[in-house]
Design a protein around this motif. Sequence first.
Motif, PDB file in Angstrom:
ATOM      1  N   HIS A   1       8.657   7.898   0.003  1.00 29.35           N
ATOM      2  CA  HIS A   1       7.415   7.392   0.608  1.00 29.35           C
ATOM      3  C   HIS A   1       6.252   7.476  -0.372  1.00 29.35           C
ATOM      4  CE1 HIS A   1       8.381   6.660   4.933  1.00 29.35           C
ATOM      5  NE2 HIS A   1       9.468   7.304   4.548  1.00 29.35           N
ATOM      6  N   ARG A   2       6.158   8.592  -1.091  1.00 32.27           N
ATOM      7  CA  ARG A   2       5.075   8.722  -2.089  1.00 32.27           C
ATOM      8  C   ARG A   2       5.245   7.692  -3.207  1.00 32.27           C
ATOM      9  NH1 ARG A   2       6.704  14.055  -1.725  1.00 32.27           N
ATOM     10  NH2 ARG A   2       7.314  14.088  -3.945  1.00 32.27           N
ATOM     11  N   THR A   3       6.501   7.444  -3.585  1.00 31.14           N
ATOM     12  CA  THR A   3       6.780   6.457  -4.628  1.00 31.14           C
ATOM     13  C   THR A   3       6.379   5.061  -4.167  1.00 31.14           C
ATOM     14  OG1 THR A   3       8.558   7.813  -5.531  1.00 31.14           O
ATOM     15  CG2 THR A   3       8.610   5.463  -6.066  1.00 31.14           C
ATOM     16  N   LEU A   4       6.651   4.737  -2.910  1.00 33.10           N
ATOM     17  CA  LEU A   4       6.252   3.435  -2.376  1.00 33.10           C
ATOM     18  C   LEU A   4       4.736   3.282  -2.394  1.00 33.10           C
ATOM     19  CD1 LEU A   4       8.765   3.131   0.578  1.00 33.10           C
ATOM     20  CD2 LEU A   4       8.727   1.731  -1.497  1.00 33.10           C
ATOM     21  N   ASP A   5       4.018   4.355  -2.104  1.00 35.44           N
ATOM     22  CA  ASP A   5       2.550   4.303  -2.145  1.00 35.44           C
ATOM     23  C   ASP A   5       2.058   4.004  -3.563  1.00 35.44           C
ATOM     24  OD1 ASP A   5       2.386   4.850   0.561  1.00 35.44           O
ATOM     25  OD2 ASP A   5       2.033   7.001   0.268  1.00 35.44           O
ATOM     26  N   VAL A   6       2.639   4.660  -4.557  1.00 38.04           N
ATOM     27  CA  VAL A   6       2.247   4.416  -5.943  1.00 38.04           C
ATOM     28  C   VAL A   6       2.651   3.006  -6.360  1.00 38.04           C
ATOM     29  CG1 VAL A   6       2.620   5.127  -8.340  1.00 38.04           C
ATOM     30  CG2 VAL A   6       2.283   6.849  -6.574  1.00 38.04           C
ATOM     31  N   ALA A   7       3.850   2.587  -5.954  1.00 39.91           N
ATOM     32  CA  ALA A   7       4.331   1.249  -6.309  1.00 39.91           C
ATOM     33  C   ALA A   7       3.399   0.172  -5.772  1.00 39.91           C
ATOM     34  CB  ALA A   7       5.745   1.037  -5.774  1.00 39.91           C
ATOM     35  N   ALA A   8       2.889   0.367  -4.578  1.00 43.41           N
ATOM     36  CA  ALA A   8       1.979  -0.621  -3.991  1.00 43.41           C
ATOM     37  C   ALA A   8       0.734  -0.799  -4.849  1.00 43.41           C
ATOM     38  CB  ALA A   8       1.587  -0.192  -2.573  1.00 43.41           C
ATOM     39  N   ASP A   9       0.358   0.246  -5.561  1.00 42.48           N
ATOM     40  CA  ASP A   9      -0.815   0.194  -6.418  1.00 42.48           C
ATOM     41  C   ASP A   9      -0.506  -0.316  -7.822  1.00 42.48           C
ATOM     42  OD1 ASP A   9      -3.578   0.712  -7.009  1.00 42.48           O
ATOM     43  OD2 ASP A   9      -2.916   2.488  -8.108  1.00 42.48           O
ATOM     44  N   LEU A  10       0.712  -0.050  -8.321  1.00 40.53           N
ATOM     45  CA  LEU A  10       1.041  -0.356  -9.715  1.00 40.53           C
ATOM     46  C   LEU A  10       1.750  -1.683  -9.928  1.00 40.53           C
ATOM     47  CD1 LEU A  10       2.442   3.006 -11.159  1.00 40.53           C
ATOM     48  CD2 LEU A  10       0.216   1.974 -11.588  1.00 40.53           C
ATOM     49  N   VAL A  11       2.636  -2.034  -9.030  1.00 44.11           N
ATOM     50  CA  VAL A  11       3.575  -3.121  -9.283  1.00 44.11           C
ATOM     51  C   VAL A  11       2.964  -4.453  -8.883  1.00 44.11           C
ATOM     52  CG1 VAL A  11       5.885  -3.994  -8.802  1.00 44.11           C
ATOM     53  CG2 VAL A  11       5.501  -1.554  -9.006  1.00 44.11           C
ATOM     54  N   SER A  12       3.180  -5.463  -9.746  1.00 38.49           N
ATOM     55  CA  SER A  12       2.552  -6.770  -9.570  1.00 38.49           C
ATOM     56  C   SER A  12       3.532  -7.826  -9.100  1.00 38.49           C
ATOM     57  CB  SER A  12       1.931  -7.198 -10.902  1.00 38.49           C
ATOM     58  OG  SER A  12       2.944  -7.343 -11.868  1.00 38.49           O
ATOM     59  N   ARG A  13       2.997  -8.998  -8.850  1.00 35.46           N
ATOM     60  CA  ARG A  13       3.775 -10.191  -8.515  1.00 35.46           C
ATOM     61  C   ARG A  13       4.682  -9.992  -7.313  1.00 35.46           C
ATOM     62  NH1 ARG A  13       6.032 -13.279 -13.695  1.00 35.46           N
ATOM     63  NH2 ARG A  13       7.580 -14.050 -12.266  1.00 35.46           N
ATOM     64  N   ALA A  14       5.805 -10.670  -7.356  1.00 37.25           N
ATOM     65  CA  ALA A  14       6.808 -10.530  -6.310  1.00 37.25           C
ATOM     66  C   ALA A  14       7.634  -9.304  -6.651  1.00 37.25           C
ATOM     67  CB  ALA A  14       7.683 -11.771  -6.249  1.00 37.25           C
TER      68      ALA A  14
END
Length: 124
Positions: free
Chosen positions: A102-115
């Motif tokens: 869950h914490r990783t998903l939160d960070v991913a939402a901020d870092l990861v771009s595009r599709a």
Amino acid sequence: MLTANDWPIAAALLSQGDAHPAGHTDPPVERWRADLLEIVDSGYSEVDLTDSWVRYGDLTPPQASGLRECLAATGLAPVWLSAIRRSVIDERHGVEHLAYAHRTLDVAADLVSRAAHVVVEIAE
């Protein structure tokens, strides 16, 4: 929707080794920048952020911000974030692994771009 013409070919950070910050220290931006520039110098413009390089779910907000700045400075687009080897159905550590996911998903939402694609291991 992505097609064969625009599907990203990203370099994985699996070979870069562990670059996770020790404790709650400042982010190791020089190390991160050097690793990311090696990817850029190899001709890639997109990257798969693997958690063998940095454990994204364990980053503090300032550390995540430092990583975001490194990505922007190098021009790499983070199109995947792979969180692996932490099974959420593990009998001993499943609850801990789920919290990390869950914490990783939160960070991913901020870092990861595009599709973006985020991979979280479900089973061993």
